[in-house]
Motif scaffolding. Structure first.
Motif, short mmCIF file in Angstrom:
data_model
loop_
_atom_site.label_atom_id
_atom_site.label_comp_id
_atom_site.label_asym_id
_atom_site.label_seq_id
_atom_site.Cartn_x
_atom_site.Cartn_y
_atom_site.Cartn_z
N GLN A 47 0.82 -1.21 0.00
CA GLN A 47 0.00 0.00 0.00
C GLN A 47 0.85 1.26 0.00
O GLN A 47 2.04 1.24 0.29
CB GLN A 47 -0.94 -0.01 1.20
CG GLN A 47 -0.23 0.02 2.54
CD GLN A 47 -1.11 -0.53 3.64
OE1 GLN A 47 -1.51 -1.67 3.63
NE2 GLN A 47 -1.40 0.30 4.62
N THR A 48 0.21 2.36 -0.35
CA THR A 48 0.87 3.65 -0.38
C THR A 48 1.48 3.97 0.99
O THR A 48 0.86 3.74 2.02
CB THR A 48 -0.16 4.75 -0.75
OG1 THR A 48 -0.72 4.43 -2.02
CG2 THR A 48 0.49 6.11 -0.82
N GLY A 49 2.72 4.48 0.99
CA GLY A 49 3.38 4.85 2.24
C GLY A 49 4.11 3.72 2.91
O GLY A 49 4.58 3.87 4.04
N SER A 50 4.26 2.59 2.22
CA SER A 50 4.90 1.41 2.84
C SER A 50 6.41 1.38 2.67
O SER A 50 7.08 0.53 3.24
CB SER A 50 4.30 0.13 2.26
OG SER A 50 4.53 0.08 0.86
N GLY A 51 6.95 2.29 1.86
CA GLY A 51 8.41 2.33 1.66
C GLY A 51 8.89 1.61 0.41
O GLY A 51 10.03 1.15 0.37
#
Length: 398
Positions: A47-51
């Motif tokens: 998901q978005t923001g997971s690195g």
């Protein structure tokens, strides 16, 4: 606790990683980096923001530390802002090693980009359309030396239908390249694409499909359509001082709402595909620095962009596709921090709302508020809205 060093990152790069604030790897990084260093092709779903960016950045930089070769890596992204954002990450990690980066995107004069290509960069970051233009017009640009090929935000790229450009780009790449494909969602198009250019890829899926993060509070307000602007301004007042990212469906409405909130005294700006590139960068930069606390956006900003410290996402308009909801609200509650999303639901949005709730497996919580405060601003907002409508009509007539 697993460290970047445990994953195979060399001592030099590990020191830089820690100094830049990356104390420990995220799940996508833990599962991706060892395979990447072992030259495996990788499909990563997270998901978005997971690195995801750091998951492929570190292996690329380490590869260049060991053996610096020109046109070593090619990274394809769907949006100009994302390309520059990724480039800034590579500069932070790679400048000390003399790694050269070229960003090649549309909406900007091609001349300076051509000059960057002639400087023999080690890493090329590009949007598909502009890269194909340069392949046709810039003799110096050849992709047969590319060792690592990355498709970032692959689902977004495929949604934008770059099939023709992909075929051209893939035909120019070596069969021996290492390929990384990263996406927030799994689609049939991705499955089909990977068969055409990847060799027995390792598949990594970190999250449950279409699941919002646990630290996100998801609220709704059920309101009449004609009062949307009033409730939006009410929320801006209620959460004043917070960093607010609001989504609307169209460029026209992004401009209209931005003008409305400015006339009402809020420091706001907007980003959408119709703005000049320089203005989009300016507004995004001001929002990141906190110079403006309210940013109105179309879905251009929903994916990939690193906008830290967004406290609140407001869906002024619910997204047309339920899956897009996850990408929008992924701008807040990042990296374990808490965040909130508030959805303005009208009589016309009930079906869309139910589809989103079904997709994420959660029910939105009704936001508790005092209606008295909404009534107090109703007259002022409606009068200001009339001024905005009149101004925009005159602008169109002129």
């Amino acid at each position: 606790m697993v460290t970047f060093k445990d994953l195979g990152i060399c001592e030099q790069l590990n020191r830089i990683t820690v100094s830049l604030g990356y104390k420990k790897p995220t799940k996508i990084q833990i599962f991706t980096i060892p395979h990447a260093l072992n030259k495996k092709d990788i499909i990563g779903y997270a998901q978005t923001g997971s690195g995801k960016t750091i998951a492929y950045l570190l292996p690329i930089v380490q590869n260049l530390i060991i053996r610096k070769s020109i046109f070593n890596s090619l990274i394809i992204v769907p949006a100009r802002e994302l390309a520059f954002q990724i480039a800034s990450h590579f500069e932070a990690f790679g400048n000390i090693f003399g790694i050269r980066i070229a960003v090649v995107v549309g909406g900007i004069n091609a001349g300076p980009q051509k000059a960057l290509i002639f400087m023999n960069p080690h890493i090329l970051i590009s949007t598909p359309g502009r890269l194909v233009d340069h392949l046709a017009k810039t003799i110096k640009l050849k992709l047969d030396k590319i060792s690592i090929f990355v498709l970032d935000e692959a689902d977004r790229l495929l949604h934008l239908d770059f099939k023709k450009e992909f075929l051209i780009i893939l035909s120019e790449l070596s069969r021996t390249k290492q390929s990384f494909l990263f996406s927030a969602t799994m689609t049939s198009k991705i499955e089909k694409l990977q068969k055409n250019f990847m060799k027995a890829p390792v598949k990594i899926e970190i999250h449950q499909k279409y699941k919002a993060v646990k630290t996100l509070i998801q609220n709704y307000i059920f309101i009449p359509r004609k009062f949307k602007e009033i409730y939006f301004v009410f929320l801006c007042n209620e959460f004043i001082g917070s960093s607010i990212l609001a989504f609307v469906d169209t460029q026209k409405y992004a401009e209209k709402i931005t003008l409305l909130v400015k006339l009402l005294g809020f420091k706001g700006g907007c980003i959408h595909g119709g703005l000049k590139q320089s203005k989009r960068f300016e507004n995004l930069h001001k929002f990141k620095l906190g110079e403006i606390k309210l940013l109105i956006a179309t879905d251009l900003a929903a994916r990939g962009l690193d906008i830290p410290c967004v406290d609140l996402v407001i869906n002024f308009d619910l997204p047309s596709f339920a899956k897009e909801y996850i990408h929008r609200v992924g701008r807040t509650a990042r990296a374990g921090n808490s965040g909130r999303a508030i959805n303005l639901i009208t009589q016309y949005d009930v079906s869309s709302c139910q589809k989103i709730e079904s997709l994420i497996g959660e029910k939105f919580i009704e936001l508790k508020y005092n209606p008295k405060f909404v009534l107090e601003i109703e007259k002022t907002v409606l009068e200001t809205k009339k001024k905005v409508d009149s101004f925009l009509r005159n602008l169109t007539n002129d």
